[in-house]
Scaffold this motif. Structure first.
Motif, short mmCIF file in Angstrom:
data_model
loop_
_atom_site.label_atom_id
_atom_site.label_comp_id
_atom_site.label_asym_id
_atom_site.label_seq_id
_atom_site.Cartn_x
_atom_site.Cartn_y
_atom_site.Cartn_z
N UNK A 163 0.42 12.47 8.62
CA UNK A 163 0.74 11.23 9.33
C UNK A 163 -0.54 10.52 9.77
N UNK A 164 -1.52 11.30 10.19
CA UNK A 164 -2.81 10.72 10.55
C UNK A 164 -3.50 10.09 9.35
N UNK A 165 -3.40 10.75 8.21
CA UNK A 165 -4.01 10.21 6.99
C UNK A 165 -3.31 8.92 6.55
N UNK A 166 -2.00 8.87 6.67
CA UNK A 166 -1.25 7.66 6.30
C UNK A 166 -1.65 6.49 7.19
N UNK A 167 -1.83 6.77 8.47
CA UNK A 167 -2.24 5.70 9.40
C UNK A 167 -3.66 5.23 9.08
N UNK A 179 5.41 8.24 11.27
CA UNK A 179 4.59 7.05 11.05
C UNK A 179 5.38 5.76 11.13
N UNK A 180 6.72 5.89 11.30
CA UNK A 180 7.62 4.73 11.32
C UNK A 180 7.48 3.91 10.03
N UNK A 201 0.83 -1.21 0.00
CA UNK A 201 0.00 0.00 0.00
C UNK A 201 0.86 1.26 0.00
N UNK A 202 0.75 2.03 -1.07
CA UNK A 202 1.55 3.25 -1.22
C UNK A 202 0.71 4.48 -0.89
N UNK A 257 -1.13 2.72 5.23
CA UNK A 257 -0.03 2.76 4.27
C UNK A 257 1.15 1.93 4.76
N UNK A 258 1.83 1.28 3.81
CA UNK A 258 3.05 0.53 4.13
C UNK A 258 4.30 1.38 3.93
N UNK A 259 4.20 2.39 3.07
CA UNK A 259 5.33 3.28 2.80
C UNK A 259 4.81 4.56 2.16
N UNK A 260 5.69 5.57 2.17
CA UNK A 260 5.37 6.89 1.62
C UNK A 260 6.17 7.08 0.33
#
Length: 362
Positions: A81-85, A111-112, A34-35, A89-92
């Motif tokens: 970061x909240x949206x990625x969580x 987000x680590x 998931x990108x 997402x697996x990576x940015x």
């Protein structure tokens, strides 16, 4: 004697060349399924078709595509970061220029998650470094955020970078020349180590590449011609400068040129000018602050002119005396100015500006 443990982060992979964006999917599938893509509006439009094709072919899903927010602020970083969580997402994937890439790196760190940078302009070394430069919503510099890791990969598609306005490449050369001028000054009052020597010598490499290829690379962008000189300058701006910054670490990263840029962000009239263009002018002011001979400063002014870098303050903005003093005073308060080997006052900065402008007028 207790040994000090050094932790040096480096980018894991670099893909560079025309069409490099086609390979982004092959690498991304090693990072997850998931990108989460974020970047500048123009950068996202220019790359979305190629990115989507490469990721789809690799079996990677784009869970979201987001604009970075226009400024690299803590508010935008927290929101993204909240949206990625939320999107799991697996990576940015970070696409764009310095502020977009810096925002994405900070989002990934919070987000680590790993981050893959795709610079669409060659204006800074942001694509490579473990550093985010923070601003407020007014576009004023606030602080540096030091990160634990470099990007997992850098994808430098030189065909995309060539197609951008030449002003970005000029800014990149100004920012990259600072690796020599600033690190030489800052290191002069430090105890030499293998890392500080490496940082300074990499800064010299950046300078030598730009002196040799800068004018030709500028012409290549103006004529839209891929060539070895252009590739060399892109490498200097993103990779060689990035390595110099990594070796320099938190203590040997910049000095007066970046301090002058940081200070002049307090003046709205300068906000339309690229970071590296102001830093490039600041390099010349740094030489004046050091009290270097007219002949040496004129030689460096000539190099700057050959690259298209501003050599007078009016080429940046037509400022009032009050604005100049505000910028000078703010630059002396910037942390970067404390890296100079001697105390610097606002009057010294103003005198340096006057001297550089007078020499450039010759």
């Amino acid at each position: 004697m207790e040994k000090h443990m050094e932790r040096l982060p480096f980018p894991a992979k670099v893909f560079r060349g025309p069409g490099a964006l086609k390979h982004v999917g092959d690498f991304c599938r090693t990072q997850g399924k998931n990108a989460f893509i974020l970047g500048g509006k123009t950068a996202l439009l220019k790359t979305e078709e190629q990115l989507a094709a490469s990721l789809t072919e690799a079996g990677v899903k784009v869970v979201a595509t987001e604009w970075y927010g226009g400024e690299c602020t803590m508010e935008n970083i927290e929101h993204l970061a909240g949206a990625a969580a939320a999107q799991k997402a697996d990576f940015i994937i970070a696409v764009g220029g310095g502020k977009a890439l810096d925002t994405a790196k900070a989002v990934a760190a919070k987000s680590k998650l790993p981050v893959i940078t795709v610079p669409t302009i060659a204006a800074t070394c942001a694509a490579a470094t473990p550093l985010t430069v923070l601003y407020n919503n007014k576009g004023e510099f606030t602080s540096n955020l030091f990160l634990a890791d470099c990007p997992a990969a850098i994808v430098i598609d030189t065909a995309i970078i060539l197609a951008t306005p030449v002003s970005w490449l000029i800014a990149g050369m100004g920012d990259t020349l600072a690796k020599m001028y600033e690190l030489r000054a800052a290191a002069s009052c430090m105890t030499p180590t293998s890392l500080t020597i490496s940082a300074v010598m990499n800064g010299q490499i950046c300078y030598d590449i730009i002196k040799r290829f800068g004018g030709e690379a500028r012409q290549a962008v103006e004529s839209q011609t891929l060539c070895g000189a252009f590739d060399s300058i892109v490498d200097a701006i993103i990779l060689a400068a990035g390595i110099s910054s990594i070796f320099g670490g938190d203590k040997l990263r910049n000095a007066a040129a970046h301090a002058i840029y940081n200070g002049f962000t307090k003046i709205p009239a300068t906000h339309a000018v690229a970071h590296g263009s102001i830093v490039g002018y600041g390099n010349l002011c740094l030489l004046a602050l050091e009290g270097r001979a007219d002949a040496e400063i004129i030689e460096e002014i000539t190099l700057a002119q050959n690259c298209g870098i501003p050599t007078t303050l009016k080429q940046i903005a037509d400022l009032s005396d009050d604005e100049m003093r505000l910028g000078a005073e703010a630059s002396c308060k910037a942390a970067a100015m404390s890296c100079m080997p001697f105390p610097v006052t606002a009057e010294m900065v103003l005198d340096a500006i006057r001297r550089v402008d007078a020499l450039a007028a010759r």
